[in-house]
Write an enzyme that holds these catalytic residues in place. Structure first.
Site, PDB file in Angstrom:
ATOM      1  CG  HIS A  40     -49.797 -24.329  -0.534  1.00 61.17           C
ATOM      2  ND1 HIS A  40     -50.965 -24.220   0.161  1.00 61.17           N
ATOM      3  CD2 HIS A  40     -50.086 -23.928  -1.797  1.00 61.17           C
ATOM      4  CE1 HIS A  40     -51.926 -23.759  -0.627  1.00 61.17           C
ATOM      5  NE2 HIS A  40     -51.409 -23.575  -1.818  1.00 61.17           N
ATOM      6  CB  CYS A  68     -49.030 -27.717   4.775  1.00 65.88           C
ATOM      7  SG  CYS A  68     -49.332 -27.655   6.560  1.00 65.88           S
ATOM      8  CG  HIS A 104     -51.245 -23.993   5.045  1.00 69.14           C
ATOM      9  ND1 HIS A 104     -51.315 -25.338   4.736  1.00 69.14           N
ATOM     10  CD2 HIS A 104     -50.980 -23.360   3.874  1.00 69.14           C
ATOM     11  CE1 HIS A 104     -51.112 -25.505   3.440  1.00 69.14           C
ATOM     12  NE2 HIS A 104     -50.901 -24.317   2.899  1.00 69.14           N
TER      13      HIS A 104
END
Length: 159
Positions: free
Chosen positions: A135, A73, A123
Site C-alpha cells: 500500500h 492508496c 484506505h
C-alpha cells in the site's frame, strides 16, 4: 500429464454415461476442485497486479497521484490493476463498491484490502499473503509491504 491426457483413465474409472457423452461430443470435463478458465484468468490478473504493486516499492506517496512514480492508496491499486488489464474506479470507497466482497477466510493474493472506520472505507491496498498488504500509506511515506494492523478490514476481489 495434462487433464486431457488423463480423461480416458478418468472415464474408465467413472463409467458414467454423462462423462462418456461429454467426451464423445468434445466437451470439457471439469473436475471437482479444479479452476475454470475464467477463475484461472482472474488469478493471473491478480498475480500480475500484485507484482506491479510490489515493483513500486519505495515510490513516494502523493495525494491524488496514480503513478507511475507517485501514488496515493487507491492510485496504487488503480495503476496496478490497469497495468494488469482491469479497470477500477478512482477512490477506495468506489473500488470497494465495485469489487466482489469476500471473507477473510477466502482472501487470496491480489485481492484488495479495504480499511474501514464505521461504515466508510478510508484506505485500500493489495493483499500479499501472510496477513500483509502492499500500500501507499500517507504523506511523507512510500509504497511498502506491511502487516495488516487492524481487524477493521474487508476484502474485495476484482472481477
Amino acid at each position: 500429464m495434462s487433464v486431457r491426457n488423463r480423461v480416458p483413465v478418468l472415464l474408465t474409472r467413472a463409467g458414467t454415461a454423462s462423462a462418456l457423452t461429454l467426451a464423445a461430443v468434445g466437451g470439457t470435463l471439469t473436475l471437482p476442485g479444479g479452476a475454470t478458465e475464467a477463475q484461472a484468468a482472474t488469478a493471473g490478473v491478480h498475480a500480475k497486479a500484485l507484482k506491479i504493486a510490489a515493483s513500486k516499492k519505495g515510490s513516494p506517496y502523493g495525494w491524488g497521484a496514480a503513478g507511475p512514480h507517485r501514488f496515493d492508496c487507491s492510485g496504487l491499486t488503480l495503476y496496478s490493476f490497469k497495468k494488469a488489464g482491469k479497470s477500477l474506479p478512482r477512490t477506495a470507497q468506489a473500488q470497494y463498491n465495485k469489487t466482489r466482497h469476500i471473507s477473510a477466510g477466502h482472501r487470496s493474493k491480489g485481492d484488495l484490502v479495504f480499511f474501514r472506520s464505521g461504515g466508510s472505507v478510508y484506505h485500500v491496498g493489495i493483499y500479499a499473503g501472510a496477513n500483509k498488504v502492499w500500500h501507499a500509506p500517507k504523506t511523507g511515506d512510500v509504497v511498502k509491504l506491511e502487516r495488516i494492523w487492524t481487524r477493521s478490514v474487508s476484502y474485495g476481489r476484482v472481477r
